[in-house]
Design an enzyme around this catalytic site. Structure first.
Site, mmCIF file in Angstrom:
data_model
loop_
_atom_site.group_PDB
_atom_site.id
_atom_site.type_symbol
_atom_site.label_atom_id
_atom_site.label_comp_id
_atom_site.label_asym_id
_atom_site.label_seq_id
_atom_site.Cartn_x
_atom_site.Cartn_y
_atom_site.Cartn_z
ATOM 1 N N CYS A 117 39.391 -43.532 -3.236
ATOM 2 C CA CYS A 117 39.717 -44.863 -3.326
ATOM 3 C C CYS A 117 40.751 -45.304 -4.423
ATOM 4 O O CYS A 117 41.957 -45.911 -4.392
ATOM 5 C CB CYS A 117 38.644 -45.869 -3.672
ATOM 6 S SG CYS A 117 38.743 -47.405 -4.332
ATOM 7 N N CYS B 185 30.662 -47.827 -3.949
ATOM 8 C CA CYS B 185 30.537 -49.608 -3.699
ATOM 9 C C CYS B 185 30.143 -49.975 -2.534
ATOM 10 O O CYS B 185 29.524 -50.934 -2.253
ATOM 11 C CB CYS B 185 31.796 -50.015 -4.294
ATOM 12 S SG CYS B 185 33.088 -49.724 -3.256
#
Length: 347
Positions: A91, A187
């Site tokens: 990410c 997440c």
RNA sequence: UGGGGCGUGGCCAAGCUGGCAAGGCAACGGAUUUUGGUUCCGUCAUUCGGAGGUUCGAAUCCUCCCGCCCCAG
């Protein structure tokens, strides 16, 4: 005059970063990136209100499609091909310091600040990335695959802060992070990555035998993707000593297990490294770690056309394909980051 | 149905010169932690195949029964 965008997640760290930026007198704008489909609109409003009170422009940036494509899909694919992915390390280069940085620049900012615990330094040879002051929270490992030139447009206000100090200051000022919970796990996964993969209906391998290195069958596994190298929990085998995953035999769908001693390896081979410092400038002595929160150890590192070879003088926890190997200097400078392709097996 | 051995928590296993059941593994819970994991801490047999007996007191001694295993026929 620089215009700095701060990426607000809703947590304490990015909030503190915003406060620190304002105190420098810099021109600041705030962005909150949406990554997930099921998003928290109440959080968006709280962030918007908070920024309004601070007279900071607020922007919502929608990166859901990109996050799905660049982070989640590769995550699932990795498990399908027997790897153990590290989505946070994906990410950062692809999303946070990739697309998000591009977006904020399009919005008029020339720098992106985040609440990462890591430090950047400007040197005659360019920007250098170092570990953060708070050794317990240092996130440089997850940043090691961000292309070096990107850091020229990045700011880490918490470089010289500790988590404790951040919490203390926020408490003193009566500020509560808009998001109740801190991001301490992937997440996009609320509970267990296995549940996530099942919900995604990912096509994954089926059950097979669990065996010792000599082929002795000790039990059954529900799919190789449920386990990772070095893992102890979940085998369900009562043995004279704890058993750990020592390997995966994809040809025969076997999960190989063995005692702790068999989980050691003298090093690994990685894919092409992301060089955060020119190789010719590397110190003679470098350290490497092949997992987050592992004590870095001196290593012999060589780089060639197709990747990097890391060799430790003493065998240590076996590197896992799909995870990140990060190379550091003794001073904590990140020299390179790469994805592990295979562990070197002890002779 | 002659001889020998064994039966302790989910698994393995101490204890068997009688005094209120070690330990390992697994499991579960928690702590730690922006990945998978690791590590650490905690919980886990009022009960020792069953029934009687001896004893102040037995998993440990005695009797019988049940169930395994081995060696002989």
């Amino acid at each position: 005059m620089h215009k700095t965008a701060i990426a607000l997640s809703g947590g304490a760290d990015s909030l503190m970063s915003l406060l620190l930026l304002r105190e420098t007198g810099a021109e600041v704008m705030a962005v909150h990136a949406r990554f997930l489909g099921a998003d928290d609109h109440a959080l968006h409003e709280r962030l918007r209100n908070l920024c309004a009170k601070l007279f900071v422009p607020f922007h919502l940036v929608d990166l859901r499609r990109e996050f799905e494509e660049l982070v989640i899909t590769p995550f699932v694919r990795a498990y399908q091909s027997g790897l153990t992915p590290n989505p946070c390390a994906t990410c950062n280069p692809a999303i946070k310091f990739g697309l998000l940085l591009d977006r904020v620049r399009a919005l008029g900012a020339d720098r992106l600040a985040t609440g990462h615990y890591a430090r950047l330094a400007q040197t005659p040879h360019g920007t250098a990335l170092y570990r953060g002051l708070d050794a317990g929270k240092d996130q440089s490992y997850f940043l090691s695959r961000v292309p070096r030139e990107r850091f020229g447009h990045v700011l880490f206000p918490l470089a010289d802060w500790t988590k404790n100090a951040v919490q203390q200051i926020l408490a003193e000022r009566g500020l509560t992070p808009p998001a109740g919970r801190e991001s301490q796990e992937v997440c996009f996964i609320s509970s267990d990555y296995r549940d996530f993969l099942r919900e995604r209906k990912a096509r994954l391998g089926g059950p097979g035998p669990i065996t010792l290195a000599d082929g002795t069958v000790l039990g059954r596994h529900a799919g190789l993707w449920n386990h990772t190298l070095g893992q102890r929990k979940g085998l369900g085998i009562a043995y004279s000593q704890p058993l750990y995953v020592t390997g995966k035999d994809f040809a025969q769908n076997r999960l190989l297990v063995g005692p702790k001693s068999e989980t050691l390896s003298p090093g690994c081979r990685t894919g092409i490294p992301n060089l955060l410092w020119p190789f010719e400038l590397w110190p003679d002595e470098v350290l490497a770690q092949t997992i987050y929160r592992q004590r870095p150890e001196p290593a012999h590192v060589t780089v060639d056309q197709t990747g990097m070879t890391i060799a430790f003088p003493e065998p240590r926890a076996m590197p896992t394909p799909g995870q990140v190997a990060a190379v550091y200097s003794a001073e904590g400078q990140v020299l390179a980051g790469a994805v592990i392709e295979e562990a070197i097996h002890a002779a």
